[in-house]
Design a protein around this motif. Sequence first.
Motif, mmCIF file in Angstrom:
data_model
loop_
_atom_site.group_PDB
_atom_site.id
_atom_site.type_symbol
_atom_site.label_atom_id
_atom_site.label_comp_id
_atom_site.label_asym_id
_atom_site.label_seq_id
_atom_site.Cartn_x
_atom_site.Cartn_y
_atom_site.Cartn_z
ATOM 1 N N ARG A 191 38.889 68.387 1.125
ATOM 2 C CA ARG A 191 37.455 68.421 0.836
ATOM 3 C C ARG A 191 36.820 69.681 1.414
ATOM 4 N N ALA A 192 37.217 70.031 2.637
ATOM 5 C CA ALA A 192 36.682 71.239 3.266
ATOM 6 C C ALA A 192 37.075 72.485 2.479
ATOM 7 N N ALA A 193 38.292 72.506 1.952
ATOM 8 C CA ALA A 193 38.742 73.659 1.167
ATOM 9 C C ALA A 193 37.890 73.840 -0.080
ATOM 10 N N GLN A 194 37.475 72.745 -0.696
ATOM 11 C CA GLN A 194 36.592 72.827 -1.869
ATOM 12 C C GLN A 194 35.238 73.418 -1.494
ATOM 13 N N VAL A 195 34.699 72.970 -0.371
ATOM 14 C CA VAL A 195 33.404 73.488 0.080
ATOM 15 C C VAL A 195 33.532 74.962 0.445
ATOM 16 N N LEU A 196 34.620 75.322 1.115
ATOM 17 C CA LEU A 196 34.841 76.728 1.467
ATOM 18 C C LEU A 196 34.928 77.604 0.227
ATOM 19 N N ALA A 197 35.580 77.101 -0.815
ATOM 20 C CA ALA A 197 35.705 77.870 -2.056
ATOM 21 C C ALA A 197 34.327 78.145 -2.646
ATOM 22 N N LEU A 198 33.439 77.153 -2.591
ATOM 23 C CA LEU A 198 32.081 77.350 -3.095
ATOM 24 C C LEU A 198 31.331 78.383 -2.262
ATOM 25 N N VAL A 199 31.475 78.291 -0.949
ATOM 26 C CA VAL A 199 30.792 79.245 -0.069
ATOM 27 C C VAL A 199 31.318 80.652 -0.294
ATOM 28 N N LEU A 200 32.637 80.777 -0.382
ATOM 29 C CA LEU A 200 33.225 82.099 -0.596
ATOM 30 C C LEU A 200 32.809 82.700 -1.929
ATOM 31 N N SER A 201 32.607 81.850 -2.928
ATOM 32 C CA SER A 201 32.185 82.364 -4.234
ATOM 33 C C SER A 201 30.779 82.934 -4.173
ATOM 34 N N LEU A 233 29.096 69.744 6.779
ATOM 35 C CA LEU A 233 30.289 70.469 6.339
ATOM 36 C C LEU A 233 29.943 71.773 5.643
ATOM 37 N N ASP A 234 28.932 71.759 4.779
ATOM 38 C CA ASP A 234 28.604 73.002 4.069
ATOM 39 C C ASP A 234 28.112 74.067 5.040
ATOM 40 N N GLN A 235 27.373 73.658 6.065
ATOM 41 C CA GLN A 235 26.912 74.631 7.059
ATOM 42 C C GLN A 235 28.064 75.116 7.928
ATOM 43 N N LEU A 239 29.046 79.043 8.233
ATOM 44 C CA LEU A 239 29.123 79.763 9.503
ATOM 45 C C LEU A 239 30.503 80.357 9.739
ATOM 46 N N ALA A 240 31.553 79.620 9.350
ATOM 47 C CA ALA A 240 32.905 80.146 9.515
ATOM 48 C C ALA A 240 33.095 81.421 8.704
ATOM 49 N N CYS A 241 32.526 81.445 7.514
ATOM 50 C CA CYS A 241 32.614 82.648 6.679
ATOM 51 C C CYS A 241 31.783 83.786 7.266
ATOM 52 N N GLN A 274 36.263 70.364 11.439
ATOM 53 C CA GLN A 274 36.010 70.070 10.030
ATOM 54 C C GLN A 274 36.736 70.980 9.052
ATOM 55 N N LEU A 275 37.195 72.143 9.518
ATOM 56 C CA LEU A 275 37.780 73.121 8.600
ATOM 57 C C LEU A 275 39.257 73.338 8.905
ATOM 58 N N PRO A 276 40.048 73.715 7.903
ATOM 59 C CA PRO A 276 41.468 74.019 8.123
ATOM 60 C C PRO A 276 41.627 75.176 9.107
#
Length: 345
Positions: A191-201, A233-235, A239-241, A274-276
Amino acid sequence: MTSPPSALTSRDHRDRPDPTVVRLRSPGEIVASLPALLGYHAERSIVLLMLGGQRHRLRLTMRLDLPEAREPAVWHAVTRAFMPGVRRAGGDEAVLVLVDGDEESARALTDVLVEALEEQGVSLRDSLVVTGGRYRSMLCVDPACCPAEGTPVPPTGAATVAAVSAGTVIRASRDELRAEFAPPDQRSAERAAQVLALVLSTIGHGSLDRGVVDMAGELDSACAAALAGDVPLDQAARLACLVAVGDWRDAAYRHIVDNGARAHRALWASVCRQLPPQHTVVPHVLLALCAYLQGDGAVATVALESAEAVDAEHPSVTLLGDVIAAGIPPSEVRAALARCVGPQD
């Protein structure tokens, strides 16, 4: 070829916020107080305590894993790993403790360490080996004081009592330290990977540009959320990015200086939970930094090890690793960080 020692854990006692003075009057008191001095109950450990001043006050506690190998080169490597902290502590006495060690190893390390300490103007006050709930000095030859079968370790030490009374949590082991920031399970990681993909996009569309992001505001809200529970999770992903980029990482350092380590420790622990792990190298470094600024060298080292497992060559990882290995007091680290990041724009 000899493997290098494990990552050094250090805890500086000179600028602790807790003003309580605890006297460690005997070898048994020292051994029984190790959980409080380290922050957890140690196993298979080499611990070096640095003392200084007319009252022989404890200045620095350092710890390494007890190596499996026993050849002389190992003890020389262990001794070299301790020396930066010895020099920084500025003490004139040291106490060595091997937890779950054997007398042959203790004597071999003691011989190497004594010579290295003498070069720094430091004397080895005692060398203790602890096993099976008993301890014995390698330097004492009086059987009435140090019987061959060893002396039972007291059930608790004055430092442990004082720490618990002050509200300090002493963990059962190093593994328990990791529970504060353990990575997500597989389902949560997906689930976190999906959210990260959206943020990275969104990064490609400029939504994380300096003119768009209010980093101070972002960190303010995230710290408040972390202290109340967990960062959304989205925040956390956002922040990680952000802190993967130098400018935003510097902004995070600045926010730590301006707002203190407590809230940021909760924030970056939440992000890491929360993140990989491949996305949390810098969050682990920020967590380690905050723990170190709070005087919690054990959590700082374990968090930094998590970052090293993913990217040992990352500049932030190597820099903080050098700081911890050198035993630089948290107050000096905080001051240096303030000078480096400068005031808020």
